[in-house]
Design a protein around this motif. Structure first.
Motif, mmCIF file in Angstrom:
data_model
loop_
_atom_site.group_PDB
_atom_site.id
_atom_site.type_symbol
_atom_site.label_atom_id
_atom_site.label_comp_id
_atom_site.label_asym_id
_atom_site.label_seq_id
_atom_site.Cartn_x
_atom_site.Cartn_y
_atom_site.Cartn_z
ATOM 1 N N ARG A 214 13.263 -8.851 4.802
ATOM 2 C CA ARG A 214 13.978 -8.501 3.570
ATOM 3 C C ARG A 214 13.185 -7.490 2.752
ATOM 4 N NH1 ARG A 214 15.664 -14.072 3.692
ATOM 5 N NH2 ARG A 214 13.801 -14.726 2.533
ATOM 6 N N LEU A 215 11.889 -7.703 2.643
ATOM 7 C CA LEU A 215 11.049 -6.788 1.866
ATOM 8 C C LEU A 215 10.988 -5.410 2.520
ATOM 9 C CD1 LEU A 215 8.159 -9.247 0.991
ATOM 10 C CD2 LEU A 215 9.750 -8.214 -0.636
ATOM 11 N N ARG A 216 10.894 -5.390 3.842
ATOM 12 C CA ARG A 216 10.880 -4.102 4.544
ATOM 13 C C ARG A 216 12.201 -3.369 4.367
ATOM 14 N NH1 ARG A 216 6.800 -2.904 8.058
ATOM 15 N NH2 ARG A 216 5.412 -4.578 8.759
ATOM 16 N N ALA A 217 13.307 -4.094 4.492
ATOM 17 C CA ALA A 217 14.626 -3.473 4.363
ATOM 18 C C ALA A 217 14.832 -2.891 2.967
ATOM 19 C CB ALA A 217 15.715 -4.490 4.681
ATOM 20 N N ALA A 218 14.276 -3.571 1.965
ATOM 21 C CA ALA A 218 14.390 -3.087 0.584
ATOM 22 C C ALA A 218 13.366 -2.005 0.270
ATOM 23 C CB ALA A 218 14.217 -4.255 -0.378
ATOM 24 N N GLU A 219 12.504 -1.672 1.242
ATOM 25 C CA GLU A 219 11.410 -0.718 1.060
ATOM 26 C C GLU A 219 10.569 -1.076 -0.157
ATOM 27 O OE1 GLU A 219 12.349 3.390 1.488
ATOM 28 O OE2 GLU A 219 13.028 3.100 3.548
ATOM 29 N N ALA A 220 10.286 -2.381 -0.262
ATOM 30 C CA ALA A 220 9.458 -2.883 -1.357
ATOM 31 C C ALA A 220 8.031 -3.084 -0.855
ATOM 32 C CB ALA A 220 10.012 -4.210 -1.865
ATOM 33 N N PRO A 221 7.035 -2.693 -1.629
ATOM 34 C CA PRO A 221 5.645 -2.912 -1.197
ATOM 35 C C PRO A 221 5.288 -4.390 -1.268
ATOM 36 C CG PRO A 221 5.686 -2.061 -3.428
ATOM 37 C CD PRO A 221 7.110 -2.032 -2.949
ATOM 38 N N PHE A 222 4.489 -4.840 -0.339
ATOM 39 C CA PHE A 222 4.000 -6.216 -0.367
ATOM 40 C C PHE A 222 2.682 -6.260 0.392
ATOM 41 C CE2 PHE A 222 6.610 -5.874 3.407
ATOM 42 C CZ PHE A 222 5.941 -6.592 4.394
ATOM 43 N N ALA A 223 2.048 -7.425 0.389
ATOM 44 C CA ALA A 223 0.789 -7.593 1.101
ATOM 45 C C ALA A 223 0.847 -8.847 1.952
ATOM 46 C CB ALA A 223 -0.376 -7.681 0.116
ATOM 47 N N VAL A 224 0.151 -8.798 3.079
ATOM 48 C CA VAL A 224 -0.002 -9.976 3.933
ATOM 49 C C VAL A 224 -1.433 -10.476 3.754
ATOM 50 C CG1 VAL A 224 0.047 -10.887 6.282
ATOM 51 C CG2 VAL A 224 1.668 -9.094 5.602
ATOM 52 N N ALA A 225 -1.563 -11.701 3.269
ATOM 53 C CA ALA A 225 -2.882 -12.305 3.066
ATOM 54 C C ALA A 225 -3.135 -13.307 4.188
ATOM 55 C CB ALA A 225 -2.950 -12.995 1.713
ATOM 56 N N THR A 226 -4.275 -13.173 4.855
ATOM 57 C CA THR A 226 -4.620 -14.049 5.972
ATOM 58 C C THR A 226 -5.970 -14.705 5.708
ATOM 59 O OG1 THR A 226 -3.476 -12.557 7.506
ATOM 60 C CG2 THR A 226 -4.967 -14.177 8.468
ATOM 61 N N VAL A 227 -6.002 -16.035 5.781
ATOM 62 C CA VAL A 227 -7.262 -16.758 5.621
ATOM 63 C C VAL A 227 -8.089 -16.554 6.891
ATOM 64 C CG1 VAL A 227 -8.357 -18.999 5.264
ATOM 65 C CG2 VAL A 227 -6.198 -18.459 4.101
ATOM 66 N N VAL A 228 -9.297 -16.040 6.708
ATOM 67 C CA VAL A 228 -10.166 -15.715 7.833
ATOM 68 C C VAL A 228 -11.164 -16.832 8.103
ATOM 69 C CG1 VAL A 228 -11.882 -14.079 8.694
ATOM 70 C CG2 VAL A 228 -9.913 -13.252 7.398
ATOM 71 N N ARG A 229 -11.723 -17.412 7.020
ATOM 72 C CA ARG A 229 -12.759 -18.417 7.186
ATOM 73 C C ARG A 229 -12.797 -19.311 5.967
ATOM 74 N NH1 ARG A 229 -19.282 -17.373 7.483
ATOM 75 N NH2 ARG A 229 -19.876 -19.395 8.324
ATOM 76 N N THR A 230 -13.126 -20.586 6.152
ATOM 77 C CA THR A 230 -13.274 -21.510 5.035
ATOM 78 C C THR A 230 -14.538 -22.342 5.223
ATOM 79 O OG1 THR A 230 -11.986 -23.270 6.116
ATOM 80 C CG2 THR A 230 -10.768 -21.702 4.745
ATOM 81 N N LEU A 231 -15.069 -22.821 4.100
ATOM 82 C CA LEU A 231 -16.190 -23.754 4.097
ATOM 83 C C LEU A 231 -15.874 -24.879 3.124
ATOM 84 C CD1 LEU A 231 -19.393 -21.505 4.074
ATOM 85 C CD2 LEU A 231 -18.525 -22.879 5.971
ATOM 86 N N ALA A 232 -16.305 -26.078 3.471
ATOM 87 C CA ALA A 232 -16.060 -27.267 2.661
ATOM 88 C C ALA A 232 -14.553 -27.520 2.554
ATOM 89 C CB ALA A 232 -16.727 -27.116 1.296
ATOM 90 N N ALA A 233 -14.134 -28.164 1.486
ATOM 91 C CA ALA A 233 -12.739 -28.605 1.381
ATOM 92 C C ALA A 233 -11.846 -27.495 0.831
ATOM 93 C CB ALA A 233 -12.659 -29.831 0.479
ATOM 94 N N THR A 234 -10.871 -27.085 1.629
ATOM 95 C CA THR A 234 -9.847 -26.133 1.194
ATOM 96 C C THR A 234 -8.511 -26.592 1.749
ATOM 97 O OG1 THR A 234 -10.187 -24.710 3.125
ATOM 98 C CG2 THR A 234 -11.439 -24.164 1.133
#
Length: 285
Positions: A17-37
């Motif tokens: 939907r965002l691509r079709a509307a030509e709206a900017p967005f971001a993809v956030a990806t968790v790469v690494r975690t430590l302790a409780a998340t």
């Protein structure tokens, strides 16, 4: 506590939907975690230009606020960001403060009681840049055609022009008016409405504005527009004559030289070269 499981179908649908509307967005990806998340490595989310999470999962509000800020910055700067979200004591132990950047890593504070740490890669997904082509002559047609495979949203502007005459482009505008979304603006009117087209181009705040014509012709037209109130500094930034100097003669060759100059401008503006190695953002403790 049962954590929500991201719906991949919903994630992909929202991205479409965002691509079709030509709206900017971001993809956030968790790469690494430590302790409780809450979120674990591999978790993803879609975040719009306002910093609002549209789909996916990144954990609680402590992480979402920092990642939302990073997404807004990544979209505005057209550059990915690597964010390390840590509790205050871990930031202090490493000698960094929230909001600081070191060697490509942006640090943020995690104020949650869990005291977990999370590294997140935030990649902007931007709409196709708008290439506005003013005119209907041979150079304008050649540029519209040759630019088809270079990822532009092409807009042809000319008084009296009809969409049916330009089946190869994405948009046709009857007339000349400043396009606030344009990144690239080429005036290829070649004697057919040069003044209104150039006036609209310099008022558009495009990253790149070019004029197809001789230096002498542009100088005379520029003085005329400046006398009428056009911004002299904006006129001074116009590429005139348009295109790289490749001794072009034919309309296709001129269009090629213009497209080459646009690509050079686009890529040097969008890409920041970094040669320094990125440090391990979450040292084991």
């Amino acid at each position: 506590m049962t954590l929500p499981i991201p719906d991949e179908t919903e994630f992909e649908a929202e991205m479409s939907r965002l691509r079709a509307a030509e709206a900017p967005f971001a993809v956030a990806t968790v790469v690494r975690t430590l302790a409780a998340t809450s979120a674990k490595p591999g978790a993803k989310a879609l975040i719009d230009a306002a910093g609002t999470l549209r789909a996916g999962w990144l954990g609680g509000g402590c992480a979402r606020t920092a990642i939302g800020r990073a997404a807004r910055a990544a979209i505005a700067e057209r550059q990915p960001r690597f964010v390390s979200i840590r509790p205050e004591e871990l930031l202090e132990a490493d000698g960094v403060t929230a909001g600081e950047e070191r060697e490509g890593v942006h640090f943020a504070r995690n104020g949650c009681p869990s005291k977990g740490s999370m590294d997140v890669f935030v990649e902007p997904v931007l709409p196709r840049p708008r290439l506005v082509i003013c005119g209907t002559g041979p150079v304008a047609r050649a540029l519209a055609g040759i630019s088809a495979r270079f990822g532009f949203h092409r807009v042809v502007c000319a008084p009296g022009t009809e969409a049916a005459a330009w089946p190869c482009v994405e948009e046709v505008v009857d007339g000349h008016a400043p396009d606030s979304a344009a990144r690239f603006h080429v005036v290829a009117t070649q004697g057919m409405g040069d003044a209104p087209a150039l006036r609209a181009a310099v008022a558009s705040a495009a990253d790149y504005v070019a004029f197809v014509g001789s230096r002498r012709k542009f100088a005379a037209l520029s003085e005329r527009l400046a006398a009428e109130g056009a911004d002299r500094s904006a006129l001074a930034r116009v590429h005139a004559p348009a295109g790289l100097d490749i001794a072009a003669i034919t309309p296709d060759e001129i269009a090629l030289s213009i497209l080459a100059e646009i690509v050079a401008h686009r890529r040097t503006g969008d890409r920041t070269a970094t040669t320094a190695p990125v440090p391990d953002p979450l040292p084991d403790r």
